[in-house]
Design a protein around this motif. Structure first.
Motif, PDB file in Angstrom:
ATOM      1  N   VAL A 225       0.852  -1.182   0.000  1.00  0.00           N
ATOM      2  CA  VAL A 225       0.000   0.000   0.000  1.00  0.00           C
ATOM      3  C   VAL A 225       0.893   1.238   0.000  1.00  0.00           C
ATOM      4  N   ALA A 226       0.570   2.208  -0.850  1.00  0.00           N
ATOM      5  CA  ALA A 226       1.350   3.447  -0.906  1.00  0.00           C
ATOM      6  C   ALA A 226       0.442   4.618  -1.266  1.00  0.00           C
ATOM      7  N   GLU A 227       0.824   5.793  -0.782  1.00  0.00           N
ATOM      8  CA  GLU A 227       0.145   7.018  -1.183  1.00  0.00           C
ATOM      9  C   GLU A 227       0.733   7.440  -2.523  1.00  0.00           C
ATOM     10  N   LEU A 228      -0.119   7.704  -3.509  1.00  0.00           N
ATOM     11  CA  LEU A 228       0.344   7.967  -4.865  1.00  0.00           C
ATOM     12  C   LEU A 228       0.480   9.448  -5.212  1.00  0.00           C
ATOM     13  N   ASP A 229      -0.173  10.306  -4.478  1.00  0.00           N
ATOM     14  CA  ASP A 229      -0.115  11.719  -4.830  1.00  0.00           C
ATOM     15  C   ASP A 229       0.579  12.512  -3.745  1.00  0.00           C
ATOM     16  N   GLU A 230       0.937  13.716  -4.095  1.00  0.00           N
ATOM     17  CA  GLU A 230       1.473  14.630  -3.109  1.00  0.00           C
ATOM     18  C   GLU A 230       0.302  15.239  -2.351  1.00  0.00           C
ATOM     19  N   ALA A 231       0.568  15.756  -1.196  1.00  0.00           N
ATOM     20  CA  ALA A 231      -0.481  16.357  -0.371  1.00  0.00           C
ATOM     21  C   ALA A 231      -0.847  17.728  -0.925  1.00  0.00           C
ATOM     22  N   VAL A 232      -1.467  17.735  -2.105  1.00  0.00           N
ATOM     23  CA  VAL A 232      -1.823  18.985  -2.773  1.00  0.00           C
ATOM     24  C   VAL A 232      -2.999  19.644  -2.059  1.00  0.00           C
ATOM     25  N   THR A 233      -4.013  18.853  -1.752  1.00  0.00           N
ATOM     26  CA  THR A 233      -5.162  19.382  -1.009  1.00  0.00           C
ATOM     27  C   THR A 233      -5.353  18.543   0.248  1.00  0.00           C
ATOM     28  N   TRP A 234      -5.921  19.152   1.251  1.00  0.00           N
ATOM     29  CA  TRP A 234      -6.150  18.446   2.506  1.00  0.00           C
ATOM     30  C   TRP A 234      -7.321  17.496   2.417  1.00  0.00           C
ATOM     31  N   GLN A 235      -8.255  17.748   1.519  1.00  0.00           N
ATOM     32  CA  GLN A 235      -9.478  16.958   1.469  1.00  0.00           C
ATOM     33  C   GLN A 235      -9.440  15.778   0.498  1.00  0.00           C
ATOM     34  N   SER A 236      -8.309  15.466  -0.091  1.00  0.00           N
ATOM     35  CA  SER A 236      -8.267  14.324  -1.002  1.00  0.00           C
ATOM     36  C   SER A 236      -6.930  13.597  -0.912  1.00  0.00           C
ATOM     37  N   ALA A 237      -6.962  12.334  -1.313  1.00  0.00           N
ATOM     38  CA  ALA A 237      -5.753  11.515  -1.330  1.00  0.00           C
ATOM     39  C   ALA A 237      -5.962  10.379  -2.326  1.00  0.00           C
ATOM     40  N   THR A 238      -4.871   9.906  -2.907  1.00  0.00           N
ATOM     41  CA  THR A 238      -4.908   8.766  -3.813  1.00  0.00           C
ATOM     42  C   THR A 238      -4.024   7.676  -3.233  1.00  0.00           C
ATOM     43  N   ILE A 239      -4.593   6.487  -3.091  1.00  0.00           N
ATOM     44  CA  ILE A 239      -3.894   5.349  -2.506  1.00  0.00           C
ATOM     45  C   ILE A 239      -3.753   4.257  -3.560  1.00  0.00           C
ATOM     46  N   GLY A 240      -2.562   3.689  -3.673  1.00  0.00           N
ATOM     47  CA  GLY A 240      -2.317   2.584  -4.588  1.00  0.00           C
ATOM     48  C   GLY A 240      -2.065   1.307  -3.816  1.00  0.00           C
ATOM     49  N   ILE A 241      -2.656   0.220  -4.277  1.00  0.00           N
ATOM     50  CA  ILE A 241      -2.544  -1.082  -3.620  1.00  0.00           C
ATOM     51  C   ILE A 241      -2.151  -2.094  -4.679  1.00  0.00           C
ATOM     52  N   ALA A 242      -1.212  -2.985  -4.322  1.00  0.00           N
ATOM     53  CA  ALA A 242      -0.776  -4.010  -5.271  1.00  0.00           C
ATOM     54  C   ALA A 242      -0.635  -5.349  -4.564  1.00  0.00           C
ATOM     55  N   ALA A 243      -0.940  -6.420  -5.316  1.00  0.00           N
ATOM     56  CA  ALA A 243      -0.798  -7.786  -4.802  1.00  0.00           C
ATOM     57  C   ALA A 243      -0.414  -8.685  -5.963  1.00  0.00           C
ATOM     58  N   ILE A 244       0.284  -9.758  -5.649  1.00  0.00           N
ATOM     59  CA  ILE A 244       0.726 -10.709  -6.660  1.00  0.00           C
ATOM     60  C   ILE A 244       0.360 -12.115  -6.203  1.00  0.00           C
ATOM     61  N   SER A 245       0.001 -12.955  -7.160  1.00  0.00           N
ATOM     62  CA  SER A 245      -0.388 -14.337  -6.847  1.00  0.00           C
ATOM     63  C   SER A 245      -0.293 -15.154  -8.124  1.00  0.00           C
ATOM     64  N   HIS A 246      -0.352 -16.464  -7.979  1.00  0.00           N
ATOM     65  CA  HIS A 246      -0.407 -17.335  -9.148  1.00  0.00           C
ATOM     66  C   HIS A 246      -1.816 -17.401  -9.724  1.00  0.00           C
ATOM     67  N   SER A 247      -2.808 -17.028  -8.914  1.00  0.00           N
ATOM     68  CA  SER A 247      -4.203 -17.161  -9.320  1.00  0.00           C
ATOM     69  C   SER A 247      -4.859 -15.804  -9.544  1.00  0.00           C
ATOM     70  N   ARG A 248      -5.323 -15.590 -10.747  1.00  0.00           N
ATOM     71  CA  ARG A 248      -6.041 -14.357 -11.072  1.00  0.00           C
ATOM     72  C   ARG A 248      -7.372 -14.297 -10.314  1.00  0.00           C
ATOM     73  N   ASP A 249      -8.028 -15.452 -10.157  1.00  0.00           N
ATOM     74  CA  ASP A 249      -9.294 -15.501  -9.413  1.00  0.00           C
ATOM     75  C   ASP A 249      -9.090 -15.103  -7.956  1.00  0.00           C
ATOM     76  N   TYR A 250      -7.994 -15.574  -7.352  1.00  0.00           N
ATOM     77  CA  TYR A 250      -7.696 -15.209  -5.973  1.00  0.00           C
ATOM     78  C   TYR A 250      -7.513 -13.698  -5.858  1.00  0.00           C
ATOM     79  N   LEU A 251      -6.749 -13.118  -6.788  1.00  0.00           N
ATOM     80  CA  LEU A 251      -6.510 -11.678  -6.757  1.00  0.00           C
ATOM     81  C   LEU A 251      -7.790 -10.886  -6.941  1.00  0.00           C
ATOM     82  N   GLN A 252      -8.662 -11.368  -7.811  1.00  0.00           N
ATOM     83  CA  GLN A 252      -9.931 -10.679  -8.035  1.00  0.00           C
ATOM     84  C   GLN A 252     -10.745 -10.648  -6.739  1.00  0.00           C
ATOM     85  N   GLY A 253     -10.829 -11.770  -6.048  1.00  0.00           N
ATOM     86  CA  GLY A 253     -11.535 -11.817  -4.772  1.00  0.00           C
ATOM     87  C   GLY A 253     -10.864 -10.969  -3.714  1.00  0.00           C
TER      88      GLY A 253
END
Length: 98
Positions: A40-68
């Motif tokens: 998990v990481a914050e993707l944007d700079e703190a441009v405004t106090w009322q918004s934020a963009t968060i990026g999440i990543a995961a890896i697995s052998h199963s696409r179905d597992y990742l979808q769930g």
């Protein structure tokens, strides 16, 4: 091998300072890391106090597992930020093949 990426756009209406914004972002990141085996990481700079963009990543052998998993992460993130007085304004996810 599939990699899932989820992007969350947060709206933090009550934030009146950078400290208020950081509290929501840090709490969300910590709780998601503890509950799921994801990055998990914050993707944007703190441009405004009322918004934020968060990026999440995961890896697995199963696409179905990742979808769930991404569906569960999105639901958990919505619940977490709602408890913190914010909301998920938008969310989208995609798969990459490596």
């Amino acid at each position: 091998m599939p990699v899932a990426q989820l992007t969350l756009e947060l709206r933090i209406e009550y934030a009146h300072s950078l400290k208020d914004r950081r509290q929501v972002v840090r709490s969300l990141k910590d709780q998601l890391r503890q509950g799921f085996n994801i990055s998990v990481a914050e993707l944007d700079e703190a441009v405004t106090w009322q918004s934020a963009t968060i990026g999440i990543a995961a890896i697995s052998h199963s696409r179905d597992y990742l979808q769930g998993q991404m569906a569960e992460v999105e639901k958990a993130a919505s619940r977490i930020v709602r408890d913190l007085g914010a909301e998920v304004a938008d969310a989208w996810w995609d798969f990459l093949e490596i």
